[in-house]
Design an enzyme around this catalytic site. Sequence first.
Site, PDB file in Angstrom:
ATOM      1  N   GLU A 144       0.930  -1.270   0.176  1.00 25.88           N
ATOM      2  CA  GLU A 144      -0.031   0.149  -0.038  1.00 25.88           C
ATOM      3  C   GLU A 144       0.742   1.403  -0.202  1.00 25.88           C
ATOM      4  OE1 GLU A 144      -2.558  -0.705   3.413  1.00 25.88           O
ATOM      5  OE2 GLU A 144      -1.061  -0.137   4.819  1.00 25.88           O
ATOM      6  N   PRO A 184      19.619  -5.418   8.314  1.00 29.91           N
ATOM      7  CA  PRO A 184      18.134  -4.631   7.827  1.00 29.91           C
ATOM      8  C   PRO A 184      18.073  -3.507   7.078  1.00 29.91           C
ATOM      9  CG  PRO A 184      18.315  -5.960  10.058  1.00 29.91           C
ATOM     10  CD  PRO A 184      19.702  -5.678   9.545  1.00 29.91           C
ATOM     11  N   LYS A 217      29.630   1.402   7.729  1.00 29.69           N
ATOM     12  CA  LYS A 217      29.115   0.466   6.975  1.00 29.69           C
ATOM     13  C   LYS A 217      28.135   0.914   6.198  1.00 29.69           C
ATOM     14  CE  LYS A 217      28.684  -4.474   7.762  1.00 29.69           C
ATOM     15  NZ  LYS A 217      29.040  -5.548   8.983  1.00 29.69           N
ATOM     16  N   CYS A 375     -15.608  15.059  27.998  1.00 32.69           N
ATOM     17  CA  CYS A 375     -16.636  14.915  26.986  1.00 32.69           C
ATOM     18  C   CYS A 375     -17.663  13.573  27.530  1.00 32.69           C
ATOM     19  CB  CYS A 375     -15.773  14.295  25.759  1.00 32.69           C
ATOM     20  SG  CYS A 375     -16.950  14.543  24.664  1.00 32.69           S
ATOM     21  N   GLN A 379     -20.262  13.959  30.881  1.00 29.30           N
ATOM     22  CA  GLN A 379     -21.626  13.612  30.768  1.00 29.30           C
ATOM     23  C   GLN A 379     -21.867  12.655  31.716  1.00 29.30           C
ATOM     24  OE1 GLN A 379     -22.090  11.940  26.710  1.00 29.30           O
ATOM     25  NE2 GLN A 379     -21.700  14.046  25.778  1.00 29.30           N
ATOM     26  N   GLU A 399     -27.736   8.329  24.539  1.00 31.56           N
ATOM     27  CA  GLU A 399     -26.757   7.257  24.270  1.00 31.56           C
ATOM     28  C   GLU A 399     -26.949   6.101  24.586  1.00 31.56           C
ATOM     29  OE1 GLU A 399     -22.668   8.547  24.021  1.00 31.56           O
ATOM     30  OE2 GLU A 399     -21.950   6.793  22.613  1.00 31.56           O
ATOM     31  N   HIS A 501     -12.663  18.896  24.598  1.00 27.33           N
ATOM     32  CA  HIS A 501     -11.252  18.348  24.612  1.00 27.33           C
ATOM     33  C   HIS A 501      -9.974  19.139  24.929  1.00 27.33           C
ATOM     34  CE1 HIS A 501     -12.872  14.009  23.556  1.00 27.33           C
ATOM     35  NE2 HIS A 501     -13.635  14.712  22.860  1.00 27.33           N
ATOM     36  N   GLU A 503      -7.140  18.422  25.998  1.00 23.75           N
ATOM     37  CA  GLU A 503      -5.984  17.720  25.716  1.00 23.75           C
ATOM     38  C   GLU A 503      -5.495  17.831  24.393  1.00 23.75           C
ATOM     39  OE1 GLU A 503      -8.940  16.185  25.853  1.00 23.75           O
ATOM     40  OE2 GLU A 503      -9.110  14.323  24.767  1.00 23.75           O
TER      41      GLU A 503
HETATM   42  N1  GLN Z   1     -20.250   9.599  23.420  1.00 23.92           N
HETATM   43  C1  GLN Z   1     -20.410  11.052  23.597  1.00 23.92           C
HETATM   44  C2  GLN Z   1     -20.995  11.860  22.605  1.00 23.92           C
HETATM   45  O1  GLN Z   1     -20.916  11.587  21.484  1.00 23.92           O
HETATM   46  C3  GLN Z   1     -18.992  11.599  24.173  1.00 23.92           C
HETATM   47  C4  GLN Z   1     -18.176  11.483  23.147  1.00 23.92           C
HETATM   48  C5  GLN Z   1     -16.611  11.717  23.547  1.00 23.92           C
HETATM   49  O2  GLN Z   1     -16.225  11.359  24.836  1.00 23.92           O
HETATM   50  N2  GLN Z   1     -15.709  12.302  22.748  1.00 23.92           N
HETATM   51  O3  GLN Z   1     -21.517  12.938  22.727  1.00 23.92           O
END
Ligand code: GLN
Length: 532
Positions: A144, A184, A217, A375, A379, A399, A501, A503
């Site tokens: 690929e 290698p 080498k 996230c 929730q 969900e 997020h 992070e």
């Molecule tokens: N599953 C949740 C949503 O879609 C949280 C998504 C997440 O943590 N990135 O809202």
Amino acid sequence: MTGGVTSSLGKGIISASIAKLLQARGFSVTNQKLDPYINIDPGTLNPYEHGECFVTEDGAETDLDLGHYERFSNVPTSQANNITTGRIYLSVIEKERRGDFLGETVQVIPHITDEIKYRVKLLGNDGRFDFVITEIGGTVGDIESLPYIEAVRQMKWELGHNCIVVHLTLVPYLAAAGELKSKPTQHSVKNMLEQGVQPDIIVCRTEKPLTDSLREKVALFCNIVPTSVIESIDAQTIYEVPILMQQEKLDVEILRKMNVESIQEPDLKSWEEFLFKLKHPLCEVNIGLVGKYVELKDAYKSIMESFVHAGTANQCKVNLKMIHSEDITPENAVEKLKDLNGILVAPGFGERGIEGKITAIRHAREKQIPFLGICLGMQCAVVEFGRNVLGFEGAHSKEMNPRTKFPVIDIMEAQKKVSGKGGTMRLGSYPCTLRDGSTIFNVYKQKDIAERHRHRYEFNNKYIQEYEQAGMLPVGINNQDNLVEIIELKDHPWFVGVQFHPEFRSTVANPHPLFVNFIGAAILHGGAPCGK
Ligand code: GLN
């Protein structure tokens, strides 16, 4: 940047280190990743397949290497920085259907290779960057990867010394023979030569220092000078790699090969300060990361690296304890979550492990342990508070339970009509306004922020007053969509849930304030001097 011999040698980190070194000499740089798989993007891949899915400002769901690029260079990436074979083919096939190639036979060469070259040059065309560092995923010799290596051959031909190839290989150490082996590497370079590409620089990943005779080498068999053989020895931390590459003069060699004069003496002062602090912590904290992919080392990559940045900013070692959410029950929560100075509940999708996350949050809330929910983690905090404080029996996210009597987390309006799964979530950066006087305002020290998202569900505004009155405060709102982005608890030292997020925005140069502050709270909650 190509790779040979095996995968997982750290092409992403070497690419990011090259970017850092060129940046330190005053150049503007961007990193790009070409992934040879057929998915349009990694957004539909589960973490078992491909680790974390990184999200850019403009909402691209990308390979986790883009996270490394941003963390090293502090330059945001975009849709254009991660291209897969799927996307290349999709765009060529769309052109074919539109009639752009009318009359022609559409083929891998030139149509697919042209599209690859176009995507690489695109980043260089608008004048923003002096260097585009493109990493080709996979290993030379993979079926690929063939069109990509062919595109590299053509680009080298077209651009002359403006295009060079850095090839990363493995030099294994055979304990029985007491020797490092170059064979290698020779084979992988032969493979490239068969495809018409001569690497300009060879970076050798190794456990032991390269001897002069090995360098000679490799140079002899691979048609390069010995100074173009670069040692990449195993490092204590990935953040050491740019310094190691500088000691090996990788940047000098790149500039020499490309006939480019350095703009300034390399300035890595702040990077070195970061490394010093990272290696000399004054105290330590234990943070529990509760998630369902804790056995995979790449599933929570950006969160783990954010803790490295935030720990360093506090000159504190963060001992991250990975805790499987499926293992936590109300009966064993105290035992499973003992000795923690802070708890983070991770993002995620689907039912599995959800009750363990909710139980961990109850523990953090009741025992006043610093808590950060990201996230799905946020929730779950809303669900926990609904069930155990507001008395909403069976409260849940739609969900997980579409028929719950108390849907405290509901699907977003804009998501109701969406059926396809690829690239359809609420993705990328959105603004959020913070409430004066809140903990979170103190964290950011500004009213208007923007953070990156990847979700379909949201806090259900129907319950907003009940939550507010009971002490879970919606302190960050997206005013356009009237969406709760941040909640915090009134009667708790540090309890924050964010729908976005953080992070994805933490870098070495800019550790994310939420993580920095969370670690600060964890230190106050019983962090110990180092070694205690
Ligand atoms: N599953 C949740 C949503 O879609 C949280 C998504 C997440 O943590 N990135 O809202």
